[in-house]
Design an enzyme around this catalytic site. Structure first.
Site, mmCIF file in Angstrom:
data_model
loop_
_atom_site.group_PDB
_atom_site.id
_atom_site.type_symbol
_atom_site.label_atom_id
_atom_site.label_comp_id
_atom_site.label_asym_id
_atom_site.label_seq_id
_atom_site.Cartn_x
_atom_site.Cartn_y
_atom_site.Cartn_z
ATOM 1 N N SER A 1 87.832 27.466 52.688
ATOM 2 C CA SER A 1 89.019 28.765 52.998
ATOM 3 C C SER A 1 88.898 29.059 54.023
ATOM 4 O O SER A 1 89.038 29.632 54.541
ATOM 5 C CB SER A 1 89.154 28.836 51.808
ATOM 6 O OG SER A 1 88.381 30.091 51.612
ATOM 7 N N LYS B 1 86.847 36.340 51.444
ATOM 8 C CA LYS B 1 87.963 35.984 52.022
ATOM 9 C C LYS B 1 87.889 36.985 53.293
ATOM 10 O O LYS B 1 87.216 38.154 53.051
ATOM 11 C CB LYS B 1 89.559 36.580 51.061
ATOM 12 C CG LYS B 1 89.437 35.809 50.224
ATOM 13 C CD LYS B 1 89.832 34.258 50.785
ATOM 14 C CE LYS B 1 89.702 32.973 49.449
ATOM 15 N NZ LYS B 1 89.417 31.827 49.638
#
Length: 190
Positions: free
Chosen positions: A31, A80
């Site tokens: 990701s 993230k």
């Protein structure tokens, strides 16, 4: 025996250091490519995370990469990029039910650098700052990637514009799904 006592004596210092200052962690998944685990590497990145930068009250800014407790499964940690901070309006991606969100005070909006491969705020909404644990600062493995973290390798986006507008993304996902189905169906031989 003396060696074991020495280890026991110094263990609390090591535990305190990794709990409050710096700790190594393995970053898995795709990701955050290409920032972490680029396709050019056969290894998962091992990264040093700076806990003190978060616990000392330093602000978290757009573009920062952070580690946070997964709001759905608190036993897991996510890594993230911060895309929006309190007061920002952000255009969301599916599966988030609203097209736009104003990030509330004390929260941030986080996304992976790979929007189609990321469990992020588009799945669970704005993240309370209390879930933020650390900021990655240094890659220690694999050796060919050894060095300070370059946070500019991702694909940051403006909070007011989506890389792909939400309606377009749904069309793209539907097209991708139909391509996958047609490949699976393929010609059948009896």
């Amino acid at each position: 025996m003396k060696r074991a006592l020495r280890v026991l004596y110094w263990s609390p210092l090591g535990l305190a250091f990794t709990q409050y200052f710096y700790t190594p962690k393995t970053v898995r998944g795709r990701s955050m490519q290409p920032t972490f685990n680029p396709d050019t590497s056969a290894w998962n990145d091992v990264v040093i995370f700076d806990r003190s930068s978060v616990s000392s009250g330093n602000s978290i800014s757009k573009g920062d990469i952070i580690s946070l407790k997964n709001p759905v499964d608190g036993k897991k940690t996510l890594v993230k990029r911060v895309v929006a901070v309190a007061g920002d309006t952000i255009k969301t991606f599916p599966p988030y039910p609203l097209n736009e969100v104003i990030v509330p005070e004390g929260h941030v909006w986080v996304e992976g650098d790979q929007p189609f491969r990321s469990l992020d705020s588009n799945s669970f909404g704005p993240i309370p700052l209390a879930l933020v644990e650390a900021k990655p600062c240094y890659i220690v493995w694999p050796l060919h990637r050894l060095g300070p973290l370059n946070t500019n390798t991702g694909v940051p986006r403006s909070p007011n514009t989506a890389a792909v507008e939400p309606g377009q993304r749904r069309v793209i996902e539907a097209a991708f799904a139909s391509q996958s189905l047609s490949k699976d169906a393929g010609p059948k031989h009896h």
